[in-house]
Motif scaffolding. Structure first.
Motif, short mmCIF file in Angstrom:
data_model
loop_
_atom_site.label_atom_id
_atom_site.label_comp_id
_atom_site.label_asym_id
_atom_site.label_seq_id
_atom_site.Cartn_x
_atom_site.Cartn_y
_atom_site.Cartn_z
N MET A 1 5.37 14.42 -5.07
CA MET A 1 4.93 13.71 -6.25
C MET A 1 5.71 12.41 -6.34
SD MET A 1 6.57 15.69 -9.56
CE MET A 1 6.77 17.20 -8.66
N ARG A 2 5.12 11.41 -6.93
CA ARG A 2 5.75 10.10 -7.08
C ARG A 2 6.66 10.10 -8.29
NH1 ARG A 2 2.59 6.30 -4.00
NH2 ARG A 2 2.21 7.51 -2.12
N ILE A 3 7.49 9.09 -8.39
CA ILE A 3 8.50 9.02 -9.43
C ILE A 3 7.88 9.01 -10.84
CG2 ILE A 3 8.69 6.49 -9.38
CD1 ILE A 3 11.78 6.94 -9.79
N GLY A 4 6.75 8.35 -11.00
CA GLY A 4 6.10 8.29 -12.30
C GLY A 4 5.66 9.66 -12.79
N GLU A 5 5.12 10.46 -11.88
CA GLU A 5 4.68 11.81 -12.24
C GLU A 5 5.88 12.69 -12.59
OE1 GLU A 5 2.36 15.73 -10.45
OE2 GLU A 5 2.29 13.86 -9.31
N LEU A 6 6.95 12.58 -11.80
CA LEU A 6 8.15 13.36 -12.10
C LEU A 6 8.71 12.96 -13.46
CD1 LEU A 6 10.22 15.47 -11.21
CD2 LEU A 6 11.46 13.64 -10.02
N ALA A 7 8.73 11.69 -13.75
CA ALA A 7 9.21 11.21 -15.04
C ALA A 7 8.35 11.79 -16.17
CB ALA A 7 9.20 9.68 -15.08
N ASP A 29 12.21 12.06 -0.55
CA ASP A 29 11.79 11.52 0.74
C ASP A 29 11.17 10.15 0.46
OD1 ASP A 29 12.56 13.79 2.19
OD2 ASP A 29 10.66 14.79 1.74
N ARG A 30 10.98 9.38 1.50
CA ARG A 30 10.36 8.06 1.36
C ARG A 30 9.08 8.00 2.19
NH1 ARG A 30 12.90 4.22 -2.16
NH2 ARG A 30 14.93 5.11 -2.59
N THR A 31 8.08 7.39 1.61
CA THR A 31 6.84 7.15 2.36
C THR A 31 7.09 6.00 3.33
OG1 THR A 31 5.99 5.51 0.80
CG2 THR A 31 5.48 7.83 0.33
N PRO A 32 6.19 5.79 4.29
CA PRO A 32 6.35 4.63 5.18
C PRO A 32 6.45 3.31 4.41
CG PRO A 32 4.73 6.13 6.08
CD PRO A 32 5.09 6.64 4.71
N GLY A 33 5.85 3.27 3.23
CA GLY A 33 5.91 2.07 2.39
C GLY A 33 7.15 2.01 1.53
N ARG A 36 9.23 6.61 -3.27
CA ARG A 36 9.84 7.93 -3.36
C ARG A 36 8.77 9.01 -3.47
NH1 ARG A 36 13.03 4.33 -6.12
NH2 ARG A 36 15.29 4.57 -5.86
N GLU A 37 9.03 10.10 -2.77
CA GLU A 37 8.18 11.29 -2.85
C GLU A 37 9.09 12.47 -3.15
OE1 GLU A 37 4.12 10.39 -2.31
OE2 GLU A 37 4.99 12.37 -2.47
N TYR A 38 8.84 13.15 -4.26
CA TYR A 38 9.66 14.28 -4.68
C TYR A 38 8.92 15.59 -4.44
CZ TYR A 38 12.46 10.79 -7.11
OH TYR A 38 13.26 9.72 -7.40
N PRO A 39 9.64 16.62 -4.03
CA PRO A 39 9.01 17.94 -3.89
C PRO A 39 8.79 18.55 -5.28
CG PRO A 39 11.34 18.10 -3.39
CD PRO A 39 11.05 16.64 -3.62
N GLU A 40 7.97 19.55 -5.35
CA GLU A 40 7.68 20.23 -6.62
C GLU A 40 8.95 20.76 -7.27
OE1 GLU A 40 5.54 21.47 -9.80
OE2 GLU A 40 4.76 20.29 -8.13
#
Length: 145
Positions: A1-7, A29-33, A36-40
């Motif tokens: 999930m992206r930072i906005g969703e986690l927030a 984790d980081r996407t190629p771009g 941030r990608e966070y696990p559940e």
């Protein structure tokens, strides 16, 4: 999930989440771009971090404690040590001292409020005034014309 969703899911600002990551409290984790990608499981981790901050712990202490705690329920992990218990007990004792000091301060304020209101305030009615506060009010009532 992206930072906005986690927030959104945790009620914590994106800025705070970035701070948590910088302090080593939260990993992404980081996407190629570069996003941030966070696990559940990050949702439970952020909630646990918030609880520890609310308990008065600072980020350096939380970094030490998190590996010893399960995010889902706050229980100890298999690497929890007696040292962890000692540190948590010391933190609890520190909080207890702060509570005692706050109750004492509230009692002093109750005494001042009572004196300023001519002894008619009910702020000390809860019985949580400072040591001798009720007695001071009683003595003051005896000498007041």
């Amino acid at each position: 999930m992206r930072i906005g969703e986690l927030a959104q899911r945790t009620g914590v600002s994106e800025r705070s989440l970035r701070y948590y990551e910088k302090q080593g409290l939260l990993a992404a984790d980081r996407t190629p771009g570069g996003q941030r990608e966070y696990p559940e499981r990050a949702v439970d981790r952020v909630i646990r971090i918030q609880e520890l901050f609310a308990a008065g712990l600072h980020s350096a202490k939380i970094v030490q404690l998190l590996p010893c705690m399960r995010d889902a329920d706050g229980g100890p992990t298999e690497i929890a040590t007696p040292m962890l218990v000692d540190e948590l007990t010391a933190e609890r004792e520190r909080i207890d001292r702060m509570i005692t000091d706050l109750i004492r301060s509230r009692g002093v304020l109750d005494d001042v409020i009572d004196a300023a209101s001519g002894g008619t305030s009910s702020s000390g009615a809860s019985g949580t005034t400072s040591s001798g506060g009720a007695g001071q009010r009683a003595r003051g009532a005896q000498t007041t014309p």
